[in-house]
Design a protein around this motif. Structure first.
Motif, PDB file in Angstrom:
ATOM      1  N   ALA A 395       0.836  -1.218   0.000  1.00 36.57           N
ATOM      2  CA  ALA A 395       0.000   0.000   0.000  1.00 36.57           C
ATOM      3  C   ALA A 395       0.864   1.260   0.000  1.00 36.57           C
ATOM      4  CB  ALA A 395      -0.903  -0.004   1.230  1.00 36.57           C
ATOM      5  N   GLU A 396       1.958   1.210   0.741  1.00 34.24           N
ATOM      6  CA  GLU A 396       2.848   2.367   0.831  1.00 34.24           C
ATOM      7  C   GLU A 396       3.500   2.657  -0.533  1.00 34.24           C
ATOM      8  OE1 GLU A 396       5.237   2.105   4.294  1.00 34.24           O
ATOM      9  OE2 GLU A 396       6.012   4.153   4.061  1.00 34.24           O
ATOM     10  N   VAL A 397       3.939   1.577  -1.202  1.00 30.70           N
ATOM     11  CA  VAL A 397       4.591   1.773  -2.519  1.00 30.70           C
ATOM     12  C   VAL A 397       3.549   2.279  -3.523  1.00 30.70           C
ATOM     13  CG1 VAL A 397       5.734   0.568  -4.440  1.00 30.70           C
ATOM     14  CG2 VAL A 397       6.404   0.097  -2.082  1.00 30.70           C
ATOM     15  N   ASP A 398       2.314   1.706  -3.413  1.00 35.52           N
ATOM     16  CA  ASP A 398       1.258   2.182  -4.317  1.00 35.52           C
ATOM     17  C   ASP A 398       1.044   3.692  -4.134  1.00 35.52           C
ATOM     18  OD1 ASP A 398       0.775  -0.233  -5.446  1.00 35.52           O
ATOM     19  OD2 ASP A 398      -0.927  -0.762  -4.152  1.00 35.52           O
ATOM     20  N   ALA A 399       1.047   4.072  -2.867  1.00 34.07           N
ATOM     21  CA  ALA A 399       0.836   5.504  -2.571  1.00 34.07           C
ATOM     22  C   ALA A 399       1.969   6.346  -3.132  1.00 34.07           C
ATOM     23  CB  ALA A 399       0.724   5.684  -1.064  1.00 34.07           C
ATOM     24  N   MET A 400       3.204   5.854  -3.039  1.00 36.19           N
ATOM     25  CA  MET A 400       4.367   6.606  -3.556  1.00 36.19           C
ATOM     26  C   MET A 400       4.271   6.782  -5.064  1.00 36.19           C
ATOM     27  SD  MET A 400       7.587   5.023  -1.467  1.00 36.19           S
ATOM     28  CE  MET A 400       8.794   5.903  -2.402  1.00 36.19           C
ATOM     29  N   LEU A 401       3.903   5.680  -5.727  1.00 35.80           N
ATOM     30  CA  LEU A 401       3.887   5.742  -7.203  1.00 35.80           C
ATOM     31  C   LEU A 401       2.689   6.551  -7.705  1.00 35.80           C
ATOM     32  CD1 LEU A 401       4.961   2.071  -8.052  1.00 35.80           C
ATOM     33  CD2 LEU A 401       6.362   4.119  -8.117  1.00 35.80           C
ATOM     34  N   ASP A 402       1.556   6.314  -7.009  1.00 42.71           N
ATOM     35  CA  ASP A 402       0.370   7.051  -7.444  1.00 42.71           C
ATOM     36  C   ASP A 402       0.512   8.550  -7.154  1.00 42.71           C
ATOM     37  OD1 ASP A 402      -0.670   4.675  -8.252  1.00 42.71           O
ATOM     38  OD2 ASP A 402      -1.977   4.385  -6.493  1.00 42.71           O
ATOM     39  N   GLY A 403       1.323   8.839  -6.116  1.00 46.86           N
ATOM     40  CA  GLY A 403       1.478  10.235  -5.716  1.00 46.86           C
ATOM     41  C   GLY A 403       2.428  11.016  -6.614  1.00 46.86           C
ATOM     42  N   LEU A 409      13.602  10.457 -10.866  1.00 48.10           N
ATOM     43  CA  LEU A 409      14.604   9.423 -11.188  1.00 48.10           C
ATOM     44  C   LEU A 409      14.424   8.237 -10.248  1.00 48.10           C
ATOM     45  CD1 LEU A 409      17.762  11.642 -11.723  1.00 48.10           C
ATOM     46  CD2 LEU A 409      16.486  10.388 -13.469  1.00 48.10           C
ATOM     47  N   LEU A 410      14.766   7.081 -10.696  1.00 50.03           N
ATOM     48  CA  LEU A 410      14.621   5.863  -9.891  1.00 50.03           C
ATOM     49  C   LEU A 410      15.462   5.948  -8.622  1.00 50.03           C
ATOM     50  CD1 LEU A 410      13.739   2.907  -9.426  1.00 50.03           C
ATOM     51  CD2 LEU A 410      15.599   2.181 -10.926  1.00 50.03           C
ATOM     52  N   SER A 411      16.682   6.479  -8.750  1.00 48.00           N
ATOM     53  CA  SER A 411      17.567   6.569  -7.566  1.00 48.00           C
ATOM     54  C   SER A 411      16.928   7.440  -6.490  1.00 48.00           C
ATOM     55  CB  SER A 411      18.936   7.108  -7.968  1.00 48.00           C
ATOM     56  OG  SER A 411      18.776   8.342  -8.646  1.00 48.00           O
ATOM     57  N   GLU A 412      16.226   8.477  -6.924  1.00 52.17           N
ATOM     58  CA  GLU A 412      15.578   9.356  -5.948  1.00 52.17           C
ATOM     59  C   GLU A 412      14.439   8.615  -5.245  1.00 52.17           C
ATOM     60  OE1 GLU A 412      16.260  13.576  -8.347  1.00 52.17           O
ATOM     61  OE2 GLU A 412      14.285  12.639  -8.297  1.00 52.17           O
ATOM     62  N   LEU A 413      13.696   7.907  -6.038  1.00 55.70           N
ATOM     63  CA  LEU A 413      12.561   7.167  -5.475  1.00 55.70           C
ATOM     64  C   LEU A 413      13.034   6.115  -4.480  1.00 55.70           C
ATOM     65  CD1 LEU A 413       9.506   7.350  -6.001  1.00 55.70           C
ATOM     66  CD2 LEU A 413       9.746   5.368  -7.497  1.00 55.70           C
ATOM     67  N   LEU A 414      14.147   5.444  -4.807  1.00 52.94           N
ATOM     68  CA  LEU A 414      14.692   4.405  -3.910  1.00 52.94           C
ATOM     69  C   LEU A 414      15.177   5.038  -2.601  1.00 52.94           C
ATOM     70  CD1 LEU A 414      16.692   2.225  -6.480  1.00 52.94           C
ATOM     71  CD2 LEU A 414      14.669   1.525  -5.192  1.00 52.94           C
ATOM     72  N   ALA A 415      15.846   6.170  -2.712  1.00 55.20           N
ATOM     73  CA  ALA A 415      16.350   6.849  -1.505  1.00 55.20           C
ATOM     74  C   ALA A 415      15.196   7.304  -0.632  1.00 55.20           C
ATOM     75  CB  ALA A 415      17.207   8.040  -1.928  1.00 55.20           C
ATOM     76  N   GLN A 416      14.127   7.727  -1.302  1.00 54.57           N
ATOM     77  CA  GLN A 416      12.937   8.166  -0.570  1.00 54.57           C
ATOM     78  C   GLN A 416      12.298   6.994   0.180  1.00 54.57           C
ATOM     79  OE1 GLN A 416      10.111   9.969  -3.249  1.00 54.57           O
ATOM     80  NE2 GLN A 416       8.594  10.251  -1.637  1.00 54.57           N
ATOM     81  N   ALA A 417      12.214   5.867  -0.497  1.00 57.73           N
ATOM     82  CA  ALA A 417      11.620   4.670   0.138  1.00 57.73           C
ATOM     83  C   ALA A 417      12.466   4.217   1.320  1.00 57.73           C
ATOM     84  CB  ALA A 417      11.501   3.550  -0.890  1.00 57.73           C
ATOM     85  N   GLY A 422      13.248   2.618   6.668  1.00 60.83           N
ATOM     86  CA  GLY A 422      14.413   2.240   7.471  1.00 60.83           C
ATOM     87  C   GLY A 422      14.849   0.814   7.255  1.00 60.83           C
ATOM     88  N   THR A 423      14.130   0.073   6.412  1.00 67.55           N
ATOM     89  CA  THR A 423      14.545  -1.309   6.104  1.00 67.55           C
ATOM     90  C   THR A 423      14.778  -1.419   4.598  1.00 67.55           C
ATOM     91  OG1 THR A 423      12.316  -2.092   5.693  1.00 67.55           O
ATOM     92  CG2 THR A 423      13.109  -2.227   7.975  1.00 67.55           C
ATOM     93  N   SER A 424      15.272  -2.589   4.172  1.00 65.55           N
ATOM     94  CA  SER A 424      15.545  -2.757   2.741  1.00 65.55           C
ATOM     95  C   SER A 424      14.304  -3.243   1.995  1.00 65.55           C
ATOM     96  CB  SER A 424      16.678  -3.764   2.531  1.00 65.55           C
ATOM     97  OG  SER A 424      16.293  -5.016   3.054  1.00 65.55           O
ATOM     98  N   ALA A 425      13.235  -3.591   2.762  1.00 57.69           N
ATOM     99  CA  ALA A 425      12.066  -4.190   2.117  1.00 57.69           C
ATOM    100  C   ALA A 425      11.374  -3.212   1.177  1.00 57.69           C
ATOM    101  CB  ALA A 425      11.096  -4.687   3.171  1.00 57.69           C
ATOM    102  N   LEU A 426      11.187  -1.979   1.651  1.00 54.39           N
ATOM    103  CA  LEU A 426      10.423  -1.027   0.830  1.00 54.39           C
ATOM    104  C   LEU A 426      11.171  -0.647  -0.458  1.00 54.39           C
ATOM    105  CD1 LEU A 426       7.612   0.098   1.353  1.00 54.39           C
ATOM    106  CD2 LEU A 426       8.663   2.223   2.157  1.00 54.39           C
ATOM    107  N   PRO A 427      12.489  -0.309  -0.366  1.00 60.11           N
ATOM    108  CA  PRO A 427      13.214  -0.047  -1.631  1.00 60.11           C
ATOM    109  C   PRO A 427      13.182  -1.241  -2.578  1.00 60.11           C
ATOM    110  CG  PRO A 427      14.523   0.610   0.260  1.00 60.11           C
ATOM    111  CD  PRO A 427      13.333  -0.093   0.799  1.00 60.11           C
ATOM    112  N   ALA A 462      22.139   3.642  -5.303  1.00 63.08           N
ATOM    113  CA  ALA A 462      21.406   4.248  -4.186  1.00 63.08           C
ATOM    114  C   ALA A 462      20.632   3.195  -3.434  1.00 63.08           C
ATOM    115  CB  ALA A 462      20.441   5.290  -4.741  1.00 63.08           C
ATOM    116  N   ALA A 463      20.554   3.365  -2.097  1.00 61.73           N
ATOM    117  CA  ALA A 463      19.754   2.499  -1.203  1.00 61.73           C
ATOM    118  C   ALA A 463      20.076   1.023  -1.392  1.00 61.73           C
ATOM    119  CB  ALA A 463      18.260   2.744  -1.429  1.00 61.73           C
TER     120      ALA A 463
END
Lengths: 487, 248
Positions: A395-403, A409-417, A422-427, A462-463
């Motif tokens: 749900a969180e990733v959906d919110a990030m992408l939909d938002g 850039l992908l690197s920015e999105l990964l750093a944001q996630a 704080g874990t590697s799961a979301l990136p 990144a990340a």
């Protein structure tokens, strides 16, 4: 007066044949202590009687039958000595008895007993008499049965005046004994046995004649064969006499019996068999009459052929020992050549097309239900395997992408996630979703909702991820960010 | 008496029965009738023998015990070493052959034993009996050769060392975890050969307590007496003669 009449030798030889049996009695004191109270001589008499009773019949006596038959006698001997009958002890005694009567101690070779004889000049000569008492014989159906030797039969049936090795006399003694006891069926079985002996004799004579036709020197026409032919003639004449006796007795019995009597049918059967036996003997007689002329004809024909005759070899000394001394390569070739003779023929294994097609066309094997109990399976809901990413993370990733409202850039999105969780799961989930959108599955993708993703020709790190940098544009976004357009 | 074409078919059937080593005439009425006919009709008997000969088989004996057949030389019915035990090396083939002969010698230790009727059952034998016989002969050969120099490496390579050395160098037994006889040991080879002979109707295995013994059948006794003993003797004599001529 003759110093040593030959009848004395004859009687002495008969006495010698009893020695293994009397030894049983004498040596019983040397048996195991628990077996010493048994009377081995009485038991041996029972064993001999048991075997002679069954000889030539379909059901013959084997080791187990001896043990069974001796049981009551052994029990009686036990009780006479205040002992409780015990199966194991009975078995041990029966085994000991048979071992002694078969000469197991000497590999079941014939008993050999030395005795003193006197020649015509009165000079003492040491001679050796050799005989068996009980023999193991192959049974036509299965297994090994016990039989008495000719010597043992004559000895047991009290024929002290007979030539003790005479097979024919032994066969007749059995038949006579059975007739005396009114055992017609047994007498017929014995007659059948005698018929078989006739057939074997016929076969043997046939073999001799064939051998004579091949090589006359390989057959002893001086002594052995004429003796065999004489014996065969005598056999035929005696058999005819014995069979005549059985036939007459059977016919007399049949006359006095009512037609529907139980014994009438077996008696008719007996008469039929005996008549067949007589026919066979006449054929043998015919063969015997022609035998001598074969020898004379072949002797004339083969007068100039040179061939050697030889008896059977001693396998150990004449075959195995020389073979072991040969070079391995030579010995190997020899054993390859001769081994098939020791194992007999074997049908070559070949594919049977008929069998194969039959097997292939055979109907499906019917399943017999109800034979095997089966447990009902535990049903579980499919597709509930533990997921790597939780629903919240999705749900969180959906919110990030939909938002996304503008290209990123992908690197920015990964750093944001990474900074959000704080874990590697979301990136990792972001990376997978971006890859999924980069090469969407036509069936799974939703038209109009997918991001537009393009490589920008740069490298990112990144990340914890690295690779070609991508630009992610929301569906409505008009432009693509470039390297350096953002920090 | 005239023999018809169906009679020839029956003669072939009797040969077929002879190849089915576990069948007994007493238990198979068809077999029993054909055996009786063979014994009673000379022309039928001759047909059976000729038919068998044409197939590469020798009729050794026919009686109430059945038909005992032997393979003729080069017959398609003659078992090859690979049919007997799955071995590829020459050394293994030699060991199998020596064991086969060792079994026959254990059953018939004396020449006169072969002379006795085949219906007289020979005493049963064990794997250890055969091993003792072969090992004893090898040791005797070894003792006789003590004064002579050891074979050279090239003799070994060319297969010129004596056959007894091949047997002697094999261990009789070796420890295994499951207590069975280890493969490649002489006791195991003898056991495998005896078991195969059981499958071929030559022996019957009897298990009594811990040890098994093997009872030679009528068929095996007939085979040895009527065919194998003489064949082996002739072959060995021929090889000895060739060796003597070679030496001369």
């Amino acid at each position: 007066m003759e110093r040593w009449p030959k009848e004395l030798r004859q009687r002495m030889r008969v006495v010698l044949h009893t020695l293994p049996i009397t030894d049983l009695h004498r040596n019983q004191g040397m048996a195991q202590p628990e077996l010493r109270h048994y009377d081995a001589l009485a038991l041996a008499m029972k064993v001999l009687d048991l075997i002679v009773e069954s000889m030539g019949m379909e059901q013959e006596v084997d080791r187990r039958a001896v043990v069974r038959a001796l049981g009551p006698l052994l029990s009686a001997m036990d009780m006479a000595h205040g002992l409780i009958p015990e199966e194991g002890r009975h078995l041990a005694m029966a085994e000991r008895l048979l071992d002694n009567l078969r000469n197991d101690g000497n590999h079941r070779h014939p008993f050999q007993i030395e005795y003193t004889d006197f020649d015509e000049a009165g000079v003492a000569v040491q001679r050796l008499v050799e005989f068996r008492l009980i023999e193991d014989r192959h049974h036509p159906i299965e297994g090994i049965v016990l039989r008495l030797s000719n010597e043992a039969i004559n000895l047991f049936l009290g024929a002290f005046e007979l030539d003790i090795e005479d097979a024919q006399a032994a066969a007749e003694a059995v038949v006579r004994s059975q007739l005396d006891r009114g055992k017609f069926h047994e007498a017929v079985q014995s007659a059948r046995g005698a018929l078989l002996q006739t057939l074997r004799m016929q076969e043997k004579i046939d073999g001799i004649l064939k051998q004579t036709r091949r090589d006359v020197t390989r057959v002893d026409w001086r002594e052995a064969t004429p003796r065999l032919l004489d014996e065969a003639v005598e056999h035929v004449l005696r058999r005819v006499g014995v069979e005549q006796g059985i036939l007459e007795t059977a016919q007399e019995r049949l006359k006095v019996l009512p037609t529907d009597h139980d014994q009438a049918t077996p008696l008719r059967h007996i008469i039929e068999i005996i008549q067949r036996c007589r026919l066979r003997h006449m054929e043998l007689q015919d063969q015997l009459m022609r035998a001598r002329s074969v020898f004379l004809d072949e002797q004339e024909r083969q007068a100039f052929s040179v061939l050697s005759a030889r008896a059977l070899p001693e396998l150990g000394r004449e075959v195995l020992e020389p073979l072991l001394a040969m070079p391995a390569r030579t010995a190997e070739q020899i054993v390859i050549d001769v081994s098939p003779a020791f194992s007999g023929p074997g049908a070559p294994a070949l594919l049977s097309l008929r069998g194969l097609i039959g097997w292939q066309l055979q109907p499906r094997r019917e399943i017999v239900r109800g034979e095997i109990l089966t447990d009902a399976p535990d049903l579980v809901t499919y597709g509930e395997d533990e997921a790597r990413f939780s629903k919240e993370e999705h749900a969180e990733v959906d919110a990030m992408l939909d938002g996304l409202s503008e290209p990123v850039l992908l690197s920015e999105l990964l750093a944001q996630a990474a900074s959000r969780s704080g874990t590697s799961a979301l990136p990792a989930l972001v990376a997978l979703r971006v890859l999924q959108d980069f090469a969407p599955d036509e069936e799974l993708s939703t038209p109009g909702k997918a991001l537009r993703i393009d490589p920008i020709g740069a490298w990112f790190d990144a990340a914890g991820f690295c690779g070609d940098e991508l630009s992610l544009c929301p569906p409505a976004s008009p432009s693509t960010p470039t390297e350096g357009s953002r920090p | 008496m005239i023999l018809t074409v169906p009679d020839v078919g029956l003669a072939a059937q009797l040969v077929g029965w002879g190849l089915r080593v576990n069948k007994r005439p007493a238990l198979e009425p068809g077999y029993r009738d054909l055996v009786r006919r063979y014994l009673e009709e000379p022309l039928f008997r001759e047909t059976v023998r000729e038919l068998a000969r044409g197939l590469g088989l020798i009729v050794l004996d026919v009686s109430e015990h059945g038909v005992a057949l032997g393979p003729a030389e080069g017959s398609v019915f003659a078992l090859r070493p690979s049919d007997f035990r799955k071995v590829e090396r020459a050394e293994e083939r030699l060991l199998d052959g020596l064991v086969q002969l060792g079994i026959a010698v254990t059953v018939f230790p004396r020449a006169r034993d072969l002379d006795e009727e085949a219906t007289l059952a020979r005493p049963p034998i064990s794997v250890q009996d055969v091993e003792d016989l072969l090992r004893g002969l090898c040791m005797r050969a070894h003792d006789a050769q003590k004064e002579k120099p050891d074979p050279t490496a090239s003799e070994e390579e060319q297969g010129m060392i004596e056959a007894w050395r091949i047997f002697k160098r094999r261990q009789p037994t070796a420890d295994t975890k499951d207590g069975r006889r280890a493969p490649g040991t002489t006791l195991r080879i003898i056991e495998e050969n005896l078991d195969r002979l059981c499958e071929l109707g030559c022996f019957v295995r009897n298990q009594r307590s811990d040890t098994a013994n093997y009872q030679a059948t009528w068929r095996y006794q007939v085979l040895c007496r009527e065919l194998a003993a003489s064949a082996a003797f002739v072959r060995v004599r021929r090889a000895q003669k060739n060796a003597q001529e070679g030496d001369a």
